[in-house]
Design a protein around this motif. Sequence first.
Motif, PDB file in Angstrom:
ATOM      1  N   ASP A 253      28.727  15.914 -30.041  1.00 46.94           N
ATOM      2  CA  ASP A 253      27.729  15.740 -28.799  1.00 46.94           C
ATOM      3  C   ASP A 253      27.479  14.473 -28.221  1.00 46.94           C
ATOM      4  O   ASP A 253      26.242  14.108 -28.277  1.00 46.94           O
ATOM      5  CB  ASP A 253      26.627  16.743 -29.155  1.00 46.94           C
ATOM      6  N   GLU A 254      28.286  13.618 -28.098  1.00 47.64           N
ATOM      7  CA  GLU A 254      28.131  12.238 -27.636  1.00 47.64           C
ATOM      8  C   GLU A 254      29.211  12.010 -26.333  1.00 47.64           C
ATOM      9  O   GLU A 254      30.079  12.573 -26.097  1.00 47.64           O
ATOM     10  CB  GLU A 254      28.383  11.475 -28.759  1.00 47.64           C
ATOM     11  N   LEU A 255      28.990  11.002 -25.780  1.00 50.44           N
ATOM     12  CA  LEU A 255      29.716  10.499 -24.865  1.00 50.44           C
ATOM     13  C   LEU A 255      31.034  10.275 -24.984  1.00 50.44           C
ATOM     14  O   LEU A 255      32.234  10.612 -24.290  1.00 50.44           O
ATOM     15  CB  LEU A 255      29.275   8.995 -24.166  1.00 50.44           C
ATOM     16  N   LYS A 256      31.599  10.123 -26.413  1.00 55.30           N
ATOM     17  CA  LYS A 256      32.878   9.846 -26.884  1.00 55.30           C
ATOM     18  C   LYS A 256      33.780  11.136 -26.672  1.00 55.30           C
ATOM     19  O   LYS A 256      34.978  11.226 -26.729  1.00 55.30           O
ATOM     20  CB  LYS A 256      32.940   9.297 -28.049  1.00 55.30           C
ATOM     21  N   ASN A 257      33.081  12.207 -26.548  1.00 60.66           N
ATOM     22  CA  ASN A 257      33.818  13.591 -26.631  1.00 60.66           C
ATOM     23  C   ASN A 257      33.567  14.420 -25.370  1.00 60.66           C
ATOM     24  O   ASN A 257      33.594  15.504 -25.513  1.00 60.66           O
ATOM     25  CB  ASN A 257      33.324  14.347 -27.703  1.00 60.66           C
ATOM     26  N   LEU A 258      32.930  13.490 -24.351  1.00 62.42           N
ATOM     27  CA  LEU A 258      32.817  14.266 -22.948  1.00 62.42           C
ATOM     28  C   LEU A 258      33.434  13.741 -21.873  1.00 62.42           C
ATOM     29  O   LEU A 258      33.556  12.401 -21.905  1.00 62.42           O
ATOM     30  CB  LEU A 258      31.215  13.881 -22.615  1.00 62.42           C
ATOM     31  N   LEU A 259      33.861  14.577 -20.986  1.00 56.61           N
ATOM     32  CA  LEU A 259      34.883  14.220 -20.118  1.00 56.61           C
ATOM     33  C   LEU A 259      34.433  15.102 -18.680  1.00 56.61           C
ATOM     34  O   LEU A 259      33.678  16.112 -18.687  1.00 56.61           O
ATOM     35  CB  LEU A 259      36.389  14.357 -20.017  1.00 56.61           C
ATOM     36  N   PRO A 260      34.672  14.278 -17.372  1.00 55.58           N
ATOM     37  CA  PRO A 260      34.164  15.310 -16.072  1.00 55.58           C
ATOM     38  C   PRO A 260      35.011  16.242 -15.887  1.00 55.58           C
ATOM     39  O   PRO A 260      36.435  16.462 -16.060  1.00 55.58           O
ATOM     40  CB  PRO A 260      34.217  14.184 -15.094  1.00 55.58           C
ATOM     41  N   ILE A 261      34.193  17.407 -15.451  1.00 56.41           N
ATOM     42  CA  ILE A 261      35.123  18.715 -15.107  1.00 56.41           C
ATOM     43  C   ILE A 261      34.300  19.443 -14.028  1.00 56.41           C
ATOM     44  O   ILE A 261      33.132  19.204 -13.930  1.00 56.41           O
ATOM     45  CB  ILE A 261      35.135  19.556 -16.589  1.00 56.41           C
ATOM     46  N   CYS A 262      35.150  20.476 -13.510  1.00 54.19           N
ATOM     47  CA  CYS A 262      34.290  21.420 -12.409  1.00 54.19           C
ATOM     48  C   CYS A 262      34.046  22.561 -13.178  1.00 54.19           C
ATOM     49  O   CYS A 262      34.542  22.758 -14.200  1.00 54.19           O
ATOM     50  CB  CYS A 262      35.366  21.618 -11.144  1.00 54.19           C
TER      51      CYS A 262
END
Length: 253
Positions: free
Chosen positions: A115-124
């Motif tokens: 639950d960190e930036l390293k596992n987050l990407l932009p999506i619609c």
Amino acid sequence: MKLMTPWWVTPCSVTPGQDANPRHWLTATPLTSGLASDGSGNDASMKSALWKSLRFGVAQCRAGEGRLAMGRRRRRFMIWEWLAVLSAGDGSCLYCFSRSQTMDHVIPFSDGGADELKNLLPICRPCNRTKGKKNPVVWHVAMDLCLRWSGTGSLLDGAALGDKSLRELYLLTHQQVLEALDELEEVQAEVNDPGRTAWFRRNFEAYGYPSARFGVPRARAQFDKRIREGRAKGYPTAEEELPELLKQLGIGS
């Protein structure tokens, strides 16, 4: 005949204090049923045992997911974190290239994803709903292998694309997945870039967490120009931004 137990019969997680060596998990598994240790086992019994082992492993994984999800809580992300993710990759959804609207856990949180930036990407939002609790590989393969049939599909032919067999279609999908992963990894590297992260935190941390009065869409619209300027300048450090700041304040020459 004696077989080595495959990886999928082992539990998906190790609890605190538990021996990390998997040998003690393997004393009694469905793999041994139907197999004789004296070499009398046949192919049918081996395949049957392996399928039982696979089903057992899936059940263990699902049980582990439930325990893991019960012990974790999702955290709130600050506005600077939202902006850092949503503006990556030119601010587009990585799956359909429309404007990004939310953040996607690449490895689902319920599967143990960070639950960190390293596992987050932009999506619609539409892609986020469709992807659900799947990682990009599972999602892509499942959609591709389910939607490419023309009504005459079989194991050996019938795919809508070139009348390919299931094997040929899988190999094509496999290559497409590798290409997609290249794109995802490129944007993830942008999100994880320490200099970029420091720039977003320094410029937008003061705005705190999203609220009803000042949510992510409003913050994004308000700071869009500023983010584009920062990107054009390579997300400068505080020292690099200081002369311009002093100039705006009328301090110094």
